[in-house]
Write an enzyme that holds these catalytic residues in place. Structure first.
Site, PDB file in Angstrom:
ATOM      1  N   HIS A  14      45.351  38.840  28.015  1.00 25.41           N
ATOM      2  CA  HIS A  14      44.446  38.266  29.040  1.00 25.41           C
ATOM      3  C   HIS A  14      45.069  36.970  29.547  1.00 25.41           C
ATOM      4  O   HIS A  14      45.080  35.963  28.849  1.00 25.41           O
ATOM      5  CB  HIS A  14      43.062  37.980  28.433  1.00 25.41           C
ATOM      6  CG  HIS A  14      42.092  37.396  29.419  1.00 25.41           C
ATOM      7  ND1 HIS A  14      40.839  37.913  29.616  1.00 25.41           N
ATOM      8  CD2 HIS A  14      42.176  36.338  30.272  1.00 25.41           C
ATOM      9  CE1 HIS A  14      40.201  37.202  30.535  1.00 25.41           C
ATOM     10  NE2 HIS A  14      41.001  36.228  30.944  1.00 25.41           N
ATOM     11  N   HIS A  16      45.908  34.379  33.194  1.00 26.13           N
ATOM     12  CA  HIS A  16      45.828  34.040  34.620  1.00 26.13           C
ATOM     13  C   HIS A  16      47.135  33.369  35.033  1.00 26.13           C
ATOM     14  O   HIS A  16      47.510  32.345  34.450  1.00 26.13           O
ATOM     15  CB  HIS A  16      44.678  33.061  34.874  1.00 26.13           C
ATOM     16  CG  HIS A  16      43.343  33.601  34.476  1.00 26.13           C
ATOM     17  ND1 HIS A  16      42.526  34.291  35.334  1.00 26.13           N
ATOM     18  CD2 HIS A  16      42.693  33.584  33.280  1.00 26.13           C
ATOM     19  CE1 HIS A  16      41.424  34.661  34.698  1.00 26.13           C
ATOM     20  NE2 HIS A  16      41.495  34.247  33.448  1.00 26.13           N
ATOM     21  N   LYS A 101      38.804  45.116  35.727  1.00 29.60           N
ATOM     22  CA  LYS A 101      38.151  43.954  35.148  1.00 29.60           C
ATOM     23  C   LYS A 101      36.755  43.791  35.717  1.00 29.60           C
ATOM     24  O   LYS A 101      36.586  43.691  36.931  1.00 29.60           O
ATOM     25  CB  LYS A 101      38.998  42.709  35.460  1.00 29.60           C
ATOM     26  CG  LYS A 101      38.389  41.404  34.979  1.00 29.60           C
ATOM     27  CD  LYS A 101      38.379  41.310  33.472  1.00 29.60           C
ATOM     28  CE  LYS A 101      37.556  40.136  32.987  1.00 29.60           C
ATOM     29  NZ  LYS A 101      38.371  39.007  32.544  1.00 29.60           N
ATOM     30  N   HIS A 138      34.431  40.559  31.274  1.00 27.77           N
ATOM     31  CA  HIS A 138      33.973  39.178  31.084  1.00 27.77           C
ATOM     32  C   HIS A 138      32.496  39.292  30.717  1.00 27.77           C
ATOM     33  O   HIS A 138      31.664  39.547  31.577  1.00 27.77           O
ATOM     34  CB  HIS A 138      34.160  38.346  32.360  1.00 27.77           C
ATOM     35  CG  HIS A 138      33.755  36.919  32.174  1.00 27.77           C
ATOM     36  ND1 HIS A 138      34.652  35.881  32.148  1.00 27.77           N
ATOM     37  CD2 HIS A 138      32.530  36.349  31.939  1.00 27.77           C
ATOM     38  CE1 HIS A 138      34.010  34.739  31.926  1.00 27.77           C
ATOM     39  NE2 HIS A 138      32.727  34.997  31.795  1.00 27.77           N
ATOM     40  N   HIS A 176      37.870  37.627  25.575  1.00 25.48           N
ATOM     41  CA  HIS A 176      37.629  36.237  25.165  1.00 25.48           C
ATOM     42  C   HIS A 176      36.239  36.041  24.553  1.00 25.48           C
ATOM     43  O   HIS A 176      35.427  35.272  25.054  1.00 25.48           O
ATOM     44  CB  HIS A 176      37.889  35.237  26.298  1.00 25.48           C
ATOM     45  CG  HIS A 176      37.324  35.575  27.651  1.00 25.48           C
ATOM     46  ND1 HIS A 176      36.023  35.961  27.848  1.00 25.48           N
ATOM     47  CD2 HIS A 176      37.893  35.563  28.872  1.00 25.48           C
ATOM     48  CE1 HIS A 176      35.824  36.171  29.125  1.00 25.48           C
ATOM     49  NE2 HIS A 176      36.950  35.949  29.772  1.00 25.48           N
ATOM     50  N   ASP A 253      43.765  33.818  27.719  1.00 25.39           N
ATOM     51  CA  ASP A 253      42.933  33.338  28.830  1.00 25.39           C
ATOM     52  C   ASP A 253      43.449  31.999  29.339  1.00 25.39           C
ATOM     53  O   ASP A 253      42.676  31.160  29.799  1.00 25.39           O
ATOM     54  CB  ASP A 253      41.456  33.244  28.420  1.00 25.39           C
ATOM     55  CG  ASP A 253      40.531  33.098  29.630  1.00 25.39           C
ATOM     56  OD1 ASP A 253      40.975  33.368  30.760  1.00 25.39           O
ATOM     57  OD2 ASP A 253      39.372  32.692  29.435  1.00 25.39           O
TER      58      ASP A 253
HETATM   59  C1  NCD Z   1      39.165  31.648  34.231  1.00 28.53           C
HETATM   60  C2  NCD Z   1      39.906  31.207  35.488  1.00 28.53           C
HETATM   61  O1  NCD Z   1      40.085  30.007  35.680  1.00 28.53           O
HETATM   62  O2  NCD Z   1      40.318  32.072  36.276  1.00 28.53           O
HETATM   63  N1  NCD Z   1      38.443  30.523  33.698  1.00 28.53           N
HETATM   64  C3  NCD Z   1      37.995  30.386  32.430  1.00 28.53           C
HETATM   65  O3  NCD Z   1      37.287  29.418  32.168  1.00 28.53           O
HETATM   66  N2  NCD Z   1      38.313  31.227  31.488  1.00 28.53           N
HETATM   67  C4  NCD Z   1      38.306  32.826  34.526  1.00 28.53           C
HETATM   68  C5  NCD Z   1      37.793  33.516  33.290  1.00 28.53           C
HETATM   69  O4  NCD Z   1      38.546  34.187  32.600  1.00 28.53           O
HETATM   70  O5  NCD Z   1      36.592  33.394  33.014  1.00 28.53           O
HETATM   71 ZN    ZN Z   2      40.193  34.691  31.999  1.00 31.28          ZN
END
Ligand code: NCD
Ligand code: ZN
Length: 350
Positions: A14, A16, A101, A138, A176, A253
């Site tokens: 996971h 970003h 997702k 999520h 998460h 995450d």
């Molecule tokens: C994530 C993001 O910034 O894209 N933020 C987070 O707090 N984890 C999005 C997510 O996974 O919820």
């Molecule tokens: Zn995330």
């Protein structure tokens, strides 16, 4: 003597990485440690179709080329909406899309286009079950009347349990997780001997509880969603993560945001851990004397769940404190990583 741990190269289930100029900066961190990562689709606009995912993938590939990285494989996801068609699901299954997702609309960063009512997504879920495409979740309800610390637990009853009943063959990853209830739900679920329920756990939820949001003042860089919970929940996450149970595996995450958007009157959610995620996980596992369980969690259970081969090369982690800079470059701005200005007890061997 400082400890050392050699494990099969891990994957991040996971992550970003955003888009555009920042891709290079964040991928540089992830690719030092991980062989693969599940790339989250919550861009603006979101990655809702196979064609958009292919275009995103090629921008990631360009960034990897610029970095000179040839041994990293991004695993692309699609963003589920109220309107995702069964046909798009079929197409996804034919184009190596790792999963869809589910963001309940409004649950987190860039989730406005998410699912407003789970029933709207039922045709897509039906097709995912049929084509064996996993659902990444999520898991938080979004009603403002529900306390923010309870949103994950309410999600289990209201959404996750009904979806599992209605789609018993659908492979689901509860991403998460942050609560004792989620940890125990996944641990105890009767999956009828099938591989239909897994969960990822972040390093920051293993290392911090909600006090970390307010140590000495408000700490925007510890604000993420789902939000940090009480110590009893952290302990439950530690217990399942280090238990050797293959339903639980690594997902950082790591979520980069410009410093100014975190340190703001309305700061956004996300912790950045990619700079030394494995050091953070090693610190967590070492804190309970369970370092020997890290390899399963980080390198075996994820690919096993997704029916992908395990990696073959190895990484070496050493118990050597690594100083974390106050900032890293993020395109034409900067981000503040977790532990900025402090140390992480473990690091990748140089
Ligand atoms: C994530 C993001 O910034 O894209 N933020 C987070 O707090 N984890 C999005 C997510 O996974 O919820
Ligand atoms: Zn995330």
């Amino acid at each position: 003597m400082s400890k050392k741990l050699i494990i099969i190269r891990p994957d991040d289930w996971h992550l970003h990485v955003r888009d555009g100029a920042v891709l290079k900066d964040v991928l540089a961190h992830t690719t030092k440690q991980f062989a693969r990562a599940v790339i989250m689709p919550n861009l603006k606009p979101p990655v809702t179709t196979v064609d958009l995912a292919k275009a995103y993938r090629s921008r990631i590939d360009t960034a990897l080329q610029q970095l000179g990285v040839s041994n990293f494989n991004p695993l692309m996801t699609l963003y589920l909406t109220d309107n995702t068609s069964a046909d798009e699901v079929r197409k996804a299954s034919e184009h190596q899309i790792i999963g869809f997702k589910l963001y309940p609309a409004g649950a987190t960063t860039n989730s406005d286009a998410g699912v407003t009512n789970i029933k709207h997504a039922y045709p897509a879920l039906e097709a995912m079950q049929k084509h064996s495409v996993p659902l990444l979740i999520h898991g938080e309800v979004t009603e403002s009347a529900i306390d923010i610390f309870d949103r994950e637990v309410v999600f289990i009853d209201r959404i996750l349990e009904p979806v599992r009943k209605d789609f018993p063959e659908l492979r689901i990853i509860f991403e998460h997780i942050t609560t004792k209830q989620a940890a125990h739900y996944v641990r105890d679920a009767d999956t009828k001997g099938k591989n239909t329920l897994g969960a990822t756990i972040t390093a920051h939820h293993l290392l911090m509880n909600r006090n970390s949001l307010f140590t000495g003042g408000i700490r925007p860089h510890h604000y993420c969603l789902p939000i940090l919970k009480r110590e009893e929940h952290r302990l439950a996450l530690m217990e399942v993560a280090t238990s050797g149970n293959p339903r639980f595996f690594l997902g950082t995450d790591s979520a980069p945001h410009p410093k100014g958007e975190k340190e703001s009157s309305c700061g956004c959610a996300g912790c950045y851990t990619a700079h030394n995620a494995m050091g953070l996980y090693a610190e967590a596992f070492d804190s309970v004397g369970q370092l020997d369980r890290l390899e399963g969690f980080a390198s075996f259970f994820g690919p096993d769940f997704y029916s992908l081969p395990r990696n073959q090369d190895q990484i070496t982690l050493v118990q050597q404190a690594e100083e974390v800079p106050f900032e890293f470059t993020l395109g034409d701005t900067v981000l503040v990583p977790l532990r900025a200005g402090e140390t992480i007890a473990w690091s990748l061997a140089k």
